[in-house]
Structure formats: structure tokens, C-alpha cells
Scaffold this motif. Structure first.
Motif, PDB file in Angstrom:
ATOM      1  N   GLY A 226       0.811  -1.206   0.000  1.00 40.92           N
ATOM      2  CA  GLY A 226       0.000   0.000   0.000  1.00 40.92           C
ATOM      3  C   GLY A 226       0.845   1.256   0.000  1.00 40.92           C
ATOM      4  N   TRP A 227       1.896   1.276   0.813  1.00 39.22           N
ATOM      5  CA  TRP A 227       2.774   2.451   0.861  1.00 39.22           C
ATOM      6  C   TRP A 227       3.473   2.669  -0.472  1.00 39.22           C
ATOM      7  CZ3 TRP A 227       4.677   0.349   6.138  1.00 39.22           C
ATOM      8  CH2 TRP A 227       3.874   0.871   7.163  1.00 39.22           C
ATOM      9  N   LEU A 228       3.935   1.579  -1.114  1.00 35.70           N
ATOM     10  CA  LEU A 228       4.589   1.714  -2.409  1.00 35.70           C
ATOM     11  C   LEU A 228       3.616   2.229  -3.464  1.00 35.70           C
ATOM     12  CD1 LEU A 228       6.756  -1.539  -2.474  1.00 35.70           C
ATOM     13  CD2 LEU A 228       7.570   0.801  -2.177  1.00 35.70           C
ATOM     14  N   ALA A 229       2.398   1.677  -3.461  1.00 39.48           N
ATOM     15  CA  ALA A 229       1.388   2.125  -4.422  1.00 39.48           C
ATOM     16  C   ALA A 229       1.035   3.587  -4.210  1.00 39.48           C
ATOM     17  CB  ALA A 229       0.140   1.250  -4.312  1.00 39.48           C
ATOM     18  N   MET A 230       0.953   4.009  -2.968  1.00 33.96           N
ATOM     19  CA  MET A 230       0.624   5.394  -2.655  1.00 33.96           C
ATOM     20  C   MET A 230       1.682   6.334  -3.211  1.00 33.96           C
ATOM     21  SD  MET A 230      -0.158   7.031   1.112  1.00 33.96           S
ATOM     22  CE  MET A 230      -1.128   5.563   1.496  1.00 33.96           C
ATOM     23  N   GLU A 231       2.964   5.932  -3.099  1.00 34.71           N
ATOM     24  CA  GLU A 231       4.038   6.758  -3.632  1.00 34.71           C
ATOM     25  C   GLU A 231       3.926   6.898  -5.148  1.00 34.71           C
ATOM     26  OE1 GLU A 231       6.511   8.553  -2.386  1.00 34.71           O
ATOM     27  OE2 GLU A 231       5.746   8.210  -0.369  1.00 34.71           O
ATOM     28  N   ARG A 232       3.562   5.798  -5.831  1.00 33.23           N
ATOM     29  CA  ARG A 232       3.461   5.857  -7.290  1.00 33.23           C
ATOM     30  C   ARG A 232       2.308   6.733  -7.741  1.00 33.23           C
ATOM     31  NH1 ARG A 232       3.686  -0.463  -6.922  1.00 33.23           N
ATOM     32  NH2 ARG A 232       5.906  -0.765  -6.501  1.00 33.23           N
TER      33      ARG A 232
END
Length: 356
Positions: A226-232
């Protein structure tokens, strides 16, 4: 030996302020098995100090970045890797078989990891494509301070995220921690896939934690994806940013002087800085020039109100001389601290004139 066309493994070393990252970097670069390792250090603040606290030989490639933590640190690290690749191609440095990136203790690992994994942060320049071809993220190692770690997790989301992204968690200061806990069991709630290692345990071998397999988020907590997706999905717009501030609360400021300080003066200063009255102090580190032997600087470290034993180096690690102290904290009485420092510098100057 890695050839120019072979992608080089990148290991990310994270961990909150004062958890022992620089100590481990020193251990790593002094190991003969790591003689082809390059080091990149991302620092918080506008003045780089950690570069001089890492004891490397002249043949070692080491670079310091001090980019904005919320956005340009990612760009700085890509730029650093590209410069490393260019230097390698031009023969300006020797062979490189691994890169270790030490992040600032306040860094959110998500944007940095996104910049180094396939499908992460988009390439915005030819530099980024070159980095993607010639480097890959191998693993994430996180240091956890067994003395102050619990308060860190209670106050800073960065500490949680650093643990959640880790492949390996190194438990530090277990030799001096008064409270003995089963940290592996407690922290496994944040990252069930992590391997836990006692920095002071028998047989601890940092080099053995560095592998070759590409980094994977599989088996890590759901929050990681989720954190990685949020950054993208949330690119950082162009904005003004003070490199000495992190959010609205944490700030770095510096004390510098070309005048060597009296040993008694620095004792007074350190006593004030780590006193309970300065409740907002998170981290202090620096190099201090002392009048009794100006060519042998003193290294100082403190985490909150705990001062590490000071160490005198045999010589200055670089061309720059003079005292450089960085303090990182919340609501520190900067004006009063600077006034005290200036008074101690003036006292040292006066003392030198009398003995001249």
C-alpha cells in the motif's frame, strides 16, 4: 568480479536516528570481503557530517547526498548511482561489485525503494534508464535501537515503515540495554518475514546478510504494498523545501567554529546539550577541534539524553578542519544554545591569546 554490463546489487541500510547505522557502515567497509563496495550516504540537513564519520580509505568510492526527504532524496540517489556508473565506465574508480546506501534516520524508505525496483518510480531522464539497467535493489537492512526503539515507534511513523520494509533487522545496543526483551517476537508483528539478528550476539556477521537475490515485498505486511502504491500515485510537486526541516516539528541546526575549543569548554557544552532540560533533542553528532591537540579531532555522538563515549581520531578525516556539530530535534532552544557556544568559542580564543 562484476563486469560493466552486469547489474550491481544495491543494499539499503535504514534505521532511525542514532540506531547505529554509521557504526555498521564502518564495520562493513573495513571488512576485506567488501573491498569493491561503494557507499552512498543520504543525510538530513544542509551540512554533511556522516561522510567524515565513515572511515574509508582513499580508494573507496563514497558520496554524500543531502536532498529533501520527501522527494529529491530519491532523485539524489538515482543521480549518485548514475555518477558511480559513469566513474566506473571512465576508469576513474576501480571495480564495484556492490553499493550500500545509508539513509538518514528520518527517511521514509518507500520512495527510495520505489526508485530502485521494477515498476516503481517512473524514469524521467536518460539517467534513470541507465540506473535501472546497471543497478538493482538486493535487500533492505534496518537497525533497531533496543534502548530507545520503543519510544521511536510511539512517536515516528518512519520507524514503523523502516522495520516493515526490512529483509533483516539488526538489534543494536543489546549489550548496554538494561531491559531485556524478546524483540524478535514483538517486532514480528510489524514484519513477519524479517530475519532478526543481535548486533552483539555470538557469530554476528554483517557481510553474510548481503545477498544477490533481488528485493521482494512478498510475505511482508500488507501495508508495504500500500505504501509503495501510494508513492506511485502521489508524485511530489515542485515546491520550496528547507533541507534542515522535516515536517513541521523536526529541525536540524549546526554549530561551527574554526577556533579549537578548550576541553573544559566542550565539556560544559555537551553537558548542557544532553541535559534533561533539552527535552526535544533526538540526535547529536559531530567533529570537534580541541586546543590541546587540534590535529586530532574528537568525535561526539548522543541519542536523546544519552551521550556515547567520545573518541579522538588520529587525524582529520578530510581537508575541512574545525568544529562541526549537528543537532536534530524538536523545539530546541536554538538561540540559547548558540549563545552558549559563541561564549565558549570566545573564551577559547581568549585562552589561546594568553598562552601565545
Amino acid at each position: 568480479m562484476k563486469q560493466f554490463y552486469d547489474p550491481v546489487a544495491v543494499t539499503l541500510l535504514t534505521g532511525f536516528l542514532g540506531s547505529g547505522k554509521t557504526t555498521l557502515i564502518n564495520e562493513l567497509v573495513s571488512d576485506p570481503r567488501m573491498h569493491e563496495t561503494a557507499v552512498i550516504i543520504n543525510e538530513f540537513g544542509s551540512i554533511a557530517i556522516d561522510h567524515d564519520l565513515v572511515r574509508t580509505g582513499s580508494e573507496r568510492y563514497i558520496r554524500t547526498t543531502t536532498g529533501c526527504l520527501c522527494c529529491s532524496a530519491t532523485s539524489d540517489i538515482r543521480t549518485s548511482l548514475f555518477e558511480l556508473h559513469e566513474a566506473r565506465m571512465k576508469g576513474a574508480i576501480g571495480p564495484i561489485s556492490r553499493v550500500v546506501i545509508e539513509t538518514t534516520g528520518l527517511a521514509d524508505p518507500a520512495p527510495i525503494i520505489n526508485s530502485l525496483i521494477p515498476g516503481g518510480a517512473p524514469a524521467t531522464a536518460l539517467r534513470d534508464h541507465a540506473v535501472a539497467r546497471h543497478f538493482y535493489l538486493q535487500g533492505v537492512i534496518t537497525t533497531f535501537d533496543t534502548i530507545d526503539g520503543r519510544s521511536t515507534l510511539a512517536s515516528f511513523i518512519e520507524g514503523w515503515k523502516q522495520l516493515a520494509f526490512a529483509d533483516a533487522v539488526i538489534l543494536t545496543k543489546t549489550d548496554i540495554a538494561e531491559e531485556k526483551r524478546n524483540w524478535a517476537r514483538e517486532l514480528a508483528v510489524l514484519n513477519p518475514a524479517a530475519r532478526f539478528h543481535d548486533r552483539n550476539g555470538p557469530g554476528f556477521d554483517l557481510v553474510s546478510l548481503l545477498g544477490e537475490t533481488p528485493y521482494s515485498v512478498s510475505q511482508k505486511a500488507e501495508d508495504v504494498n500500500g505504501w509503495l502504491a501510494m508513492e506511485r500515485l502521489s508524485p511530489h510537486p515542485e515546491h520550496d523545501h528547507d533541507p534542515n526541516r522535516h515536517g513541521d516539528e523536526i529541525e536540524a541546526f549546526y554549530l561551527t567554529s574554526e577556533t579549537p575549543l578548550d576541553p573544559d569548554a566542550i565539556g560544559i557544552l555537551l553537558g548542557v546539550l544532553v541535559s534533561p532540560q533539552n527535552r526535544g533533542l533526538i540526535r547529536m553528532k559531530g567533529l570537534v577541534a580541541l586546543s590541546d591537540d587540534p590535529e586530532r579531532p574528537m568525535v561526539i555522538h548522543a541519542v536523546q539524553h544519552r551521550m556515547d563515549p567520545t573518541v579522538r581520531l588520529p587525524q582529520w578525516p578530510g581537508e575541512e578542519r574545525g568544529t562541526r556539530i549537528v543537532l536534530i530535534g524538536m523545539d530546541l532552544p536554538q538561540q540559547q544554545i548558540r549563545a552558549l557556544f559563541d561564549a565558549l568559542v570566545a573564551r577559547s580564543k581568549k585562552s589561546r591569546r594568553k598562552t601565545a
